[in-house]
Design a protein around this motif. Structure first.
Motif, PDB file in Angstrom:
ATOM      1  N   VAL A 193      10.136   1.712   0.830  1.00 12.13           N
ATOM      2  CA  VAL A 193      10.620   1.517  -0.535  1.00 12.13           C
ATOM      3  C   VAL A 193       9.483   0.881  -1.333  1.00 12.13           C
ATOM      4  CG1 VAL A 193      12.297   0.343  -1.996  1.00 12.13           C
ATOM      5  CG2 VAL A 193      13.000   1.239   0.234  1.00 12.13           C
ATOM      6  N   TRP A 194       9.213   1.414  -2.511  1.00 16.80           N
ATOM      7  CA  TRP A 194       8.023   0.999  -3.246  1.00 16.80           C
ATOM      8  C   TRP A 194       8.339   0.098  -4.431  1.00 16.80           C
ATOM      9  CZ3 TRP A 194       4.257   1.833  -0.140  1.00 16.80           C
ATOM     10  CH2 TRP A 194       4.379   2.893   0.764  1.00 16.80           C
ATOM     11  N   SER A 195       9.594  -0.323  -4.543  1.00 13.70           N
ATOM     12  CA  SER A 195       9.976  -1.287  -5.573  1.00 13.70           C
ATOM     13  C   SER A 195      10.563  -2.515  -4.890  1.00 13.70           C
ATOM     14  CB  SER A 195      11.002  -0.674  -6.529  1.00 13.70           C
ATOM     15  OG  SER A 195      12.128  -0.190  -5.817  1.00 13.70           O
ATOM     16  N   SER A 196      10.453  -3.648  -5.558  1.00 15.22           N
ATOM     17  CA  SER A 196      11.004  -4.892  -5.000  1.00 15.22           C
ATOM     18  C   SER A 196      12.487  -4.989  -5.321  1.00 15.22           C
ATOM     19  CB  SER A 196      10.273  -6.093  -5.587  1.00 15.22           C
ATOM     20  OG  SER A 196      10.576  -6.220  -6.970  1.00 15.22           O
TER      21      SER A 196
ATOM     22  N   ILE B  89      17.095  -4.632  -9.149  1.00 14.83           N
ATOM     23  CA  ILE B  89      18.189  -5.295  -9.888  1.00 14.83           C
ATOM     24  C   ILE B  89      17.958  -5.164 -11.393  1.00 14.83           C
ATOM     25  CG2 ILE B  89      19.252  -7.515 -10.399  1.00 14.83           C
ATOM     26  CD1 ILE B  89      18.745  -8.280  -7.465  1.00 14.83           C
ATOM     27  N   GLU B  90      16.725  -5.398 -11.815  1.00 13.43           N
ATOM     28  CA  GLU B  90      16.409  -5.275 -13.240  1.00 13.43           C
ATOM     29  C   GLU B  90      16.642  -3.850 -13.730  1.00 13.43           C
ATOM     30  OE1 GLU B  90      12.738  -5.895 -16.435  1.00 13.43           O
ATOM     31  OE2 GLU B  90      12.367  -6.160 -14.285  1.00 13.43           O
ATOM     32  N   PHE B  91      16.219  -2.869 -12.919  1.00 13.18           N
ATOM     33  CA  PHE B  91      16.391  -1.466 -13.312  1.00 13.18           C
ATOM     34  C   PHE B  91      17.879  -1.129 -13.449  1.00 13.18           C
ATOM     35  CE2 PHE B  91      16.327   3.045 -13.361  1.00 13.18           C
ATOM     36  CZ  PHE B  91      15.051   3.437 -13.722  1.00 13.18           C
ATOM     37  N   GLU B  92      18.682  -1.593 -12.503  1.00 15.20           N
ATOM     38  CA  GLU B  92      20.126  -1.332 -12.568  1.00 15.20           C
ATOM     39  C   GLU B  92      20.731  -1.932 -13.830  1.00 15.20           C
ATOM     40  OE1 GLU B  92      24.193  -2.495 -10.107  1.00 15.20           O
ATOM     41  OE2 GLU B  92      22.261  -2.498  -9.073  1.00 15.20           O
ATOM     42  N   GLU B  93      20.349  -3.152 -14.163  1.00 17.29           N
ATOM     43  CA  GLU B  93      20.880  -3.796 -15.368  1.00 17.29           C
ATOM     44  C   GLU B  93      20.443  -3.037 -16.624  1.00 17.29           C
ATOM     45  OE1 GLU B  93      19.359  -7.719 -14.940  1.00 17.29           O
ATOM     46  OE2 GLU B  93      20.974  -8.398 -13.604  1.00 17.29           O
TER      47      GLU B  93
ATOM     48  N   ARG C 118      10.969  -0.003 -20.571  1.00 13.08           N
ATOM     49  CA  ARG C 118      10.864  -0.910 -19.418  1.00 13.08           C
ATOM     50  C   ARG C 118      11.190  -0.176 -18.123  1.00 13.08           C
ATOM     51  NH1 ARG C 118       8.158  -4.369 -16.627  1.00 13.08           N
ATOM     52  NH2 ARG C 118       9.452  -5.686 -15.279  1.00 13.08           N
ATOM     53  N   MET C 119      12.212   0.697 -18.146  1.00 13.51           N
ATOM     54  CA  MET C 119      12.520   1.481 -16.942  1.00 13.51           C
ATOM     55  C   MET C 119      11.339   2.361 -16.562  1.00 13.51           C
ATOM     56  SD  MET C 119      16.573   2.535 -17.145  1.00 13.51           S
ATOM     57  CE  MET C 119      16.605   3.078 -18.857  1.00 13.51           C
ATOM     58  N   ARG C 120      10.676   2.927 -17.552  1.00 10.05           N
ATOM     59  CA  ARG C 120       9.484   3.732 -17.261  1.00 10.05           C
ATOM     60  C   ARG C 120       8.378   2.889 -16.637  1.00 10.05           C
ATOM     61  NH1 ARG C 120       8.866   7.838 -22.456  1.00 10.05           N
ATOM     62  NH2 ARG C 120      10.502   9.283 -21.756  1.00 10.05           N
ATOM     63  N   ALA C 121       8.217   1.670 -17.142  1.00  8.45           N
ATOM     64  CA  ALA C 121       7.190   0.791 -16.587  1.00  8.45           C
ATOM     65  C   ALA C 121       7.494   0.442 -15.133  1.00  8.45           C
ATOM     66  CB  ALA C 121       7.078  -0.472 -17.435  1.00  8.45           C
TER      67      ALA C 121
END
Length: 219
Positions: free
Chosen positions: A38-41, A46-50, A151-154
């Motif tokens: 998995v390449w995201s923390s 959690i931030e992406f889901e929100e 932000r999701m793109r980032a």
């Protein structure tokens, strides 16, 4: 049988890097070695889901408003299927563009609704990104929604960068290992045996009958 012209040992050794790099893509090599990576923390997930949750909530009424406006312009629009496709084809100019946009926005709204139900945050990022790229300024997206899309793109870009760097590292390691392997007498002998099997393949006779073994007989 004609024997093909195989490269010399020196040529075969010099071809090691090319063989590694063209065997498969870096992403395929990485997935084979580390399929569960998995390449995201967790914090990023959690931030992406929100962000995705709020983006979907903000985008749905905007889509509904524009869909309602476009539908009013097409009171004769068929319900669905082949009849609708034939109807769209006959349109011209702005009416054709508007009808295509209407269908695309309806699909986008359905996709968002399904993604929310399934918790597919990545799809929400993709669909709201489409809205951001292709439907502004006809659809006015507020600053919060625009910021969420960016932000999701980032976050996606950061994860993709980690993935690509890991994939490149795996390829470089494989190149070094293959160069070292081809320098050995054992690897060269294996290569010669492989060539011999290709030049003189085994002949398998088809159709030969053998008596069934005792265990195969039907009584």
């Amino acid at each position: 049988m004609t024997t093909r012209a195989w490269p010399s040992r020196e040529e075969w050794q010099a071809n090691a890097e090319y063989a590694v790099r063209t065997f498969c893509t870096p992403a395929e090599r990485l997935a084979h070695i580390n399929p569960e990576a998995v390449w995201s923390s967790l914090a990023e997930d959690i931030e992406f889901e929100e962000l995705a949750t709020e983006a979907a909530k903000a985008a749905r009424p905007l889509l509904t408003q524009e869909i309602s406006r476009l539908r009013q312009a097409f009171p004769d629009r068929p319900a669905a299927g082949r009849t609708r496709s034939l109807w769209v084809i006959k349109l011209e100019g702005q009416r054709y563009d508007d009808a295509c946009n209407l269908g695309a926005l309806e699909e986008m709204r359905r996709n968002l609704q399904r993604a929310v139900r399934n918790g597919n945050w990545g799809e929400i990022g993709w669909e709201t990104g489409r809205l951001y790229d292709h439907y502004r300024p006809a659809i006015t997206m507020g600053p919060a929604l625009c910021d969420a899309v960016l932000r999701m793109r980032a976050l996606n870009a950061a994860a993709r960068k980690r993935h690509d760097e890991a994939a490149d590292a795996v390829v470089e390691a494989a190149v070094v290992a293959e160069i070292a392997r081809r320098a050995t007498d054992e690897a060269w002998q294996q290569q010669l045996e492989r060539r011999a099997s290709i030049d003189s393949p085994r002949v398998i006779r088809v159709g030969a009958q053998t008596s069934p073994s005792k265990g195969d007989q039907v009584t």
